[in-house]
Motif scaffolding. Structure first.
Motif, PDB file in Angstrom:
ATOM      1  N   UNK A  10      30.855  50.523  -6.404  1.00 17.75           N
ATOM      2  CA  UNK A  10      30.815  49.379  -7.310  1.00 17.75           C
ATOM      3  C   UNK A  10      30.766  48.108  -6.468  1.00 17.75           C
ATOM      4  N   UNK A  11      29.880  47.190  -6.818  1.00 17.50           N
ATOM      5  CA  UNK A  11      29.792  45.904  -6.143  1.00 17.50           C
ATOM      6  C   UNK A  11      30.029  44.794  -7.163  1.00 17.50           C
ATOM      7  N   UNK A  12      30.898  43.854  -6.804  1.00 16.40           N
ATOM      8  CA  UNK A  12      31.193  42.715  -7.666  1.00 16.40           C
ATOM      9  C   UNK A  12      30.460  41.492  -7.145  1.00 16.40           C
ATOM     10  N   UNK A  13      29.594  40.919  -7.990  1.00 22.39           N
ATOM     11  CA  UNK A  13      28.815  39.734  -7.641  1.00 22.39           C
ATOM     12  C   UNK A  13      29.264  38.592  -8.553  1.00 22.39           C
ATOM     13  N   UNK A  14      29.575  37.460  -7.945  1.00 19.21           N
ATOM     14  CA  UNK A  14      29.965  36.282  -8.724  1.00 19.21           C
ATOM     15  C   UNK A  14      28.827  35.270  -8.664  1.00 19.21           C
ATOM     16  N   UNK A  15      28.315  34.915  -9.833  1.00 17.35           N
ATOM     17  CA  UNK A  15      27.176  33.998  -9.878  1.00 17.35           C
ATOM     18  C   UNK A  15      27.119  33.347 -11.249  1.00 17.35           C
ATOM     19  N   UNK A  16      26.047  32.597 -11.510  1.00 18.47           N
ATOM     20  CA  UNK A  16      25.920  31.942 -12.799  1.00 18.47           C
ATOM     21  C   UNK A  16      24.891  32.657 -13.663  1.00 18.47           C
ATOM     22  N   UNK A  17      24.758  32.190 -14.891  1.00 17.97           N
ATOM     23  CA  UNK A  17      23.853  32.863 -15.822  1.00 17.97           C
ATOM     24  C   UNK A  17      22.399  32.727 -15.389  1.00 17.97           C
ATOM     25  N   UNK A  18      22.069  31.643 -14.700  1.00 21.42           N
ATOM     26  CA  UNK A  18      20.680  31.434 -14.302  1.00 21.42           C
ATOM     27  C   UNK A  18      20.234  32.510 -13.319  1.00 21.42           C
ATOM     28  N   UNK A  19      21.074  32.789 -12.328  1.00 23.05           N
ATOM     29  CA  UNK A  19      20.728  33.842 -11.378  1.00 23.05           C
ATOM     30  C   UNK A  19      20.635  35.186 -12.092  1.00 23.05           C
ATOM     31  N   UNK A  20      21.598  35.466 -12.958  1.00 26.11           N
ATOM     32  CA  UNK A  20      21.602  36.750 -13.656  1.00 26.11           C
ATOM     33  C   UNK A  20      20.372  36.917 -14.531  1.00 26.11           C
ATOM     34  N   UNK A  21      19.933  35.842 -15.179  1.00 21.46           N
ATOM     35  CA  UNK A  21      18.785  35.929 -16.078  1.00 21.46           C
ATOM     36  C   UNK A  21      17.472  36.047 -15.309  1.00 21.46           C
ATOM     37  N   UNK A  22      17.319  35.261 -14.256  1.00 19.82           N
ATOM     38  CA  UNK A  22      16.040  35.208 -13.544  1.00 19.82           C
ATOM     39  C   UNK A  22      15.921  36.311 -12.498  1.00 19.82           C
ATOM     40  N   UNK A  23      16.973  36.520 -11.720  1.00 20.18           N
ATOM     41  CA  UNK A  23      16.910  37.460 -10.609  1.00 20.18           C
ATOM     42  C   UNK A  23      17.531  38.810 -10.968  1.00 20.18           C
ATOM     43  N   UNK A  24      18.466  38.805 -11.906  1.00 18.58           N
ATOM     44  CA  UNK A  24      19.154  40.034 -12.275  1.00 18.58           C
ATOM     45  C   UNK A  24      18.236  41.190 -12.635  1.00 18.58           C
ATOM     46  N   UNK A  25      17.180  40.974 -13.427  1.00 19.01           N
ATOM     47  CA  UNK A  25      16.301  42.106 -13.780  1.00 19.01           C
ATOM     48  C   UNK A  25      15.675  42.796 -12.574  1.00 19.01           C
ATOM     49  N   UNK A  26      15.157  42.027 -11.609  1.00 16.76           N
ATOM     50  CA  UNK A  26      14.557  42.642 -10.424  1.00 16.76           C
ATOM     51  C   UNK A  26      15.613  43.360  -9.592  1.00 16.76           C
ATOM     52  N   UNK A  27      16.802  42.791  -9.513  1.00 23.91           N
ATOM     53  CA  UNK A  27      17.863  43.408  -8.727  1.00 23.91           C
ATOM     54  C   UNK A  27      18.336  44.705  -9.372  1.00 23.91           C
ATOM     55  N   UNK A  28      18.600  44.672 -10.683  1.00 19.91           N
ATOM     56  CA  UNK A  28      19.070  45.884 -11.351  1.00 19.91           C
ATOM     57  C   UNK A  28      17.991  46.959 -11.381  1.00 19.91           C
ATOM     58  N   UNK A  29      16.722  46.553 -11.477  1.00 16.81           N
ATOM     59  CA  UNK A  29      15.640  47.541 -11.457  1.00 16.81           C
ATOM     60  C   UNK A  29      15.614  48.263 -10.117  1.00 16.81           C
ATOM     61  N   UNK A  30      15.805  47.527  -9.029  1.00 18.02           N
ATOM     62  CA  UNK A  30      15.785  48.156  -7.705  1.00 18.02           C
ATOM     63  C   UNK A  30      16.993  49.067  -7.524  1.00 18.02           C
ATOM     64  N   UNK A  31      18.154  48.622  -7.999  1.00 11.05           N
ATOM     65  CA  UNK A  31      19.343  49.465  -7.893  1.00 11.05           C
ATOM     66  C   UNK A  31      19.141  50.763  -8.669  1.00 11.05           C
ATOM     67  N   UNK A  32      18.617  50.661  -9.891  1.00 13.22           N
ATOM     68  CA  UNK A  32      18.400  51.860 -10.705  1.00 13.22           C
ATOM     69  C   UNK A  32      17.407  52.807 -10.049  1.00 13.22           C
ATOM     70  N   UNK A  33      16.422  52.248  -9.350  1.00 12.36           N
ATOM     71  CA  UNK A  33      15.367  53.072  -8.748  1.00 12.36           C
ATOM     72  C   UNK A  33      15.795  53.669  -7.417  1.00 12.36           C
ATOM     73  N   UNK A  34      16.476  52.882  -6.583  1.00  9.29           N
ATOM     74  CA  UNK A  34      16.777  53.331  -5.227  1.00  9.29           C
ATOM     75  C   UNK A  34      18.219  53.778  -5.023  1.00  9.29           C
TER      76      UNK A  34
END
Length: 302
Positions: A96-120
């Motif tokens: 488990x990794x805990x990331x502290x950030x704002x909604x802007x990062x989560x909305x814009x970058x979160x999808x690409x990050x979670x997609x890579x985590x799910x895939x790799x």
């Protein structure tokens, strides 16, 4: 408690495996006389002869037979503990990794990050925490990665830059001014929605307008970029948001992106982590994944 000479462990393992001084010496690549002296030391340390004469050879004592599997396991454990880490197989990591950030990062970058985590790395779970009155010291035990505008960091925290962005405005596509030239006078005359975590009604925009003898009306302040975009959909106000958020929102909402007719400072974003995970392979993978996904990372004014 004084530890025994751990250099004796490989010799003990060799003697118990081979059952002879000559065989143990060959196994350890030392002389028979050197191994004989080591056996003498082992006998004194363990209080047992270990190997005793039996005809023309030697036989293991009951104590030696008892020690043989334990010595083998102890040596294997010591070698494993001192061996360099195996290459990371990110697909097998359970973490488990805990990331502290704002909604802007989560909305814009979160999808690409979670997609890579799910895939790799399907065994990794991401816990996104919102920004607040955080302390960089939280990285010592509770937070794995801080993402956004970074404050002054203590000596035991590492950091890396992510991106630099600027602010733009968005308005609903059907607003009367949506496609008109946005002069600084028109910009000041329209109601504004601003993003601020602390609810501030004035900021750098007001300072730049004041230099020109202008002022603006702030219709609302909100703590998140996404909320500002949604509010802009139901009014004729301009929402001031980070450019990556505006571009993302305009692809999914009927919004028009407009440049701010003022010279505003850019915003640098980065990520920070504690030295305890600096060399951790899984954490390095996470940082690389965030860097690749966050080339246009965003944050809001603090």
């Amino acid at each position: 408690m004084q530890l025994p000479d751990m250099n004796l462990l490989p010799a003990l393992d060799a003697l118990l495996r081979e059952g002879s001084v000559t065989g143990a010496a060959a196994r350890m690549n030392v002389s028979a006389s050197a191994m004989s002296r080591t056996l003498g030391r082992l006998r004194r340390v363990l209080g047992d002869p270990l190997l005793v004469p039996a005809g023309r050879g030697l036989a293991l004592t009951p104590r030696a037979l008892e020690l043989r599997p334990r010595a083998e396991a102890a040596l294997a454990g010591a070698l494993a503990a001192l061996r360099p880490a195996e290459p990371l197989d990110i697909a097998s990591v359970q973490r488990d990794f805990t990331l502290r950030t704002n909604d802007a990062f989560a909305v814009v970058v979160g999808p690409a990050l979670t997609e890579r985590v799910a895939r790799e790395a399907p065994g990794i779970r991401l816990r996104f925490l919102p920004e607040g009155d955080e302390d960089p010291a939280d990285l010592r035990d509770g937070v794995d990665l801080d993402i956004g505008r970074l404050p002054a960091l203590p000596h035991d925290v590492r950091s890396a830059p992510l991106a630099r962005h600027h602010f733009v405005t968005v308005c609903r596509a059907g607003a009367p001014h949506a496609h008109e030239p946005l002069t600084v006078e028109r910009f000041a005359a329209l109601p504004h929605i601003t993003v601020t975590r602390r609810g501030r009604l004035r900021g750098v925009v007001d300072e730049r307008l004041a230099v020109l003898g202008l002022s603006r009306q702030v219709l609302a302040t909100v703590p998140s970029h996404a909320t500002a975009c949604f509010l802009a959909l139901s009014s004729d106000a301009l929402a001031l948001v980070a450019a990556p958020v505006a571009a993302h929102a305009a692809r999914t909402m009927p919004l028009v992106v407009r440049d701010v007719p003022l010279s505003l400072p850019g915003v640098d974003t980065g990520m920070a982590w504690h030295v305890r995970v600096d060399d951790d392979p899984a954490h390095r993978w996470l940082r690389e994944a965030v860097t690749r996904a966050g080339g246009g990372s965003v944050t809001g004014p603090r």
